[in-house]
Design a protein around this motif. Structure first.
Motif, mmCIF file in Angstrom:
data_model
loop_
_atom_site.group_PDB
_atom_site.id
_atom_site.type_symbol
_atom_site.label_atom_id
_atom_site.label_comp_id
_atom_site.label_asym_id
_atom_site.label_seq_id
_atom_site.Cartn_x
_atom_site.Cartn_y
_atom_site.Cartn_z
ATOM 1 N N MET A 1 82.222 -59.109 92.447
ATOM 2 C CA MET A 1 83.593 -59.597 92.435
ATOM 3 C C MET A 1 84.417 -58.810 91.439
ATOM 4 O O MET A 1 83.954 -58.509 90.346
ATOM 5 N N SER A 2 85.666 -58.479 91.827
ATOM 6 C CA SER A 2 86.540 -57.798 90.875
ATOM 7 C C SER A 2 87.993 -58.101 91.208
ATOM 8 O O SER A 2 88.361 -58.233 92.384
ATOM 9 N N LEU A 3 88.810 -58.224 90.169
ATOM 10 C CA LEU A 3 90.243 -58.388 90.349
ATOM 11 C C LEU A 3 90.818 -57.035 90.722
ATOM 12 O O LEU A 3 90.748 -56.090 89.937
ATOM 13 N N TYR A 4 91.373 -56.930 91.896
ATOM 14 C CA TYR A 4 91.858 -55.650 92.402
ATOM 15 C C TYR A 4 93.303 -55.393 92.009
ATOM 16 O O TYR A 4 93.695 -54.269 91.736
ATOM 17 N N THR B 1 97.039 -57.529 90.297
ATOM 18 C CA THR B 1 97.738 -58.725 89.850
ATOM 19 C C THR B 1 99.177 -58.397 89.507
ATOM 20 O O THR B 1 99.491 -57.267 89.100
ATOM 21 N N LYS C 1 97.434 -62.594 92.750
ATOM 22 C CA LYS C 1 96.126 -62.011 92.425
ATOM 23 C C LYS C 1 95.375 -61.677 93.701
ATOM 24 O O LYS C 1 95.253 -62.532 94.598
ATOM 25 N N TYR D 1 91.612 -60.248 94.989
ATOM 26 C CA TYR D 1 90.233 -60.026 94.577
ATOM 27 C C TYR D 1 89.475 -59.288 95.667
ATOM 28 O O TYR D 1 89.622 -59.598 96.858
ATOM 29 N N ILE E 1 83.734 -65.495 95.319
ATOM 30 C CA ILE E 1 84.998 -65.581 94.571
ATOM 31 C C ILE E 1 85.538 -67.008 94.566
ATOM 32 O O ILE E 1 86.104 -67.464 93.566
ATOM 33 N N ILE F 1 91.655 -62.943 98.887
ATOM 34 C CA ILE F 1 90.290 -62.420 98.814
ATOM 35 C C ILE F 1 90.031 -61.520 100.018
ATOM 36 O O ILE F 1 90.326 -61.910 101.160
#
Length: 260
Positions: free
Chosen positions: A1-4, A6, A12, A14, A21, A237
């Motif tokens: 999982m990663s925040l792509y 924001t 947000k 992800y 997620i 997501i």
């Protein structure tokens, strides 16, 4: 999982598996969920698109599975989403006859109250190639609320005004909205992209400014763009980095337009 991606912590995106997620999203924190889940149609068949014969295959996420596998998948992700909805929260799920009956049954099994089954009329659909049944011209969007006893949000007057303020009649559950226009695909295409007019209507109808919206199958980000348009917070997501990049560019375009 990663925040792509924001923006001001309000939007947000992800990258990762939605089941993983969703575990990180606070329970009972979401006002609205929109989902356009896999239809499981990639079976090596053919279809007609823009007057040309094309394969129906989209990607591994859309490969045909057994009915039991599809239903168990739908039960699993809808169950996880239910935990994240506020008590008065609602969910819109789009689908075709291939998966929508499973989805409707899942919602009933999980205790949701179905509010509407909306028919999205696509106006100018591609013809069927076999000429042995009616041309598919609609998709179904089921709208349901988490708690049958809770008072859900519905901006009735706004929908009445959109319908036709001169006629002043209630909006029907038959929505005549054309597929995505060319300018909605400036940054790239997604095989199941929904028109911004459709998501604008859903977001405006069922949320208020500042509410938090979730899309567990983001695709190219139409739900996120609608949230920017109407001042809603958003969590999206997606597993495919190419679609995430398209979504990011579309969000930035919408933000730039809103600033002027």
């Amino acid at each position: 999982m990663s925040l792509y991606y924001t923006h001001n912590n309000d939007i947000k995106l992800y990258k990762g598996d939605c089941f993983e997620i969703l575990k990180t999203v606070d329970d009972e924190s979401i006002d609205l969920i929109f989902s356009d889940p896999p239809y499981f149609l990639s079976n090596n068949g053919i279809t007609c698109k823009s007057g040309r014969m094309e394969s129906v295959n989209k990607a591994d996420w859309d490969k045909t599975v057994s009915l039991d596998e599809m239903h168990n998948f739908n039960l699993r992700w809808i169950s996880e989403c239910k935990k994240k909805l506020k008590d008065n929260g609602t969910i819109f799920i789009s689908g075709t006859y291939h998966n929508i009956y499973s989805i409707g049954f899942c919602l009933q099994q999980l205790g949701f109250k179905i509010l509407n089954d909306i028919a999205w009329f696509k106006v100018n659909p591609p013809p069927n190639l076999s000429c042995r049944y009616f041309t598919h011209a609609t998709e179904t969007i089921i709208w349901a609320k988490k708690n049958p006893k809770a008072k859900h949000k519905f901006n009735y007057q706004a929908m009445r005004n959109i319908n036709d303020p001169a006629v002043n009649k209630q909006m029907l559950s038959l929505w005549k909205i054309t597929p995505p226009k060319k300018d909605e695909k400036t940054h790239g295409k997604h095989p199941t992209q929904k028109p911004i007019a459709l998501l604008n209507r859903i977001v405006e109808a069922s949320t208020n400014e500042g509410d938090l919206v979730l899309d567990p199958f983001l695709g190219s980000g139409t739900t996120a763009v609608a949230c920017v348009n109407y001042g809603r917070k958003f969590i999206g997501i997606e597993t495919d980095v190419n679609y995430l990049e398209i979504a990011k560019l579309r969000i930035n375009d919408a933000l730039n337009i809103k600033q002027f």
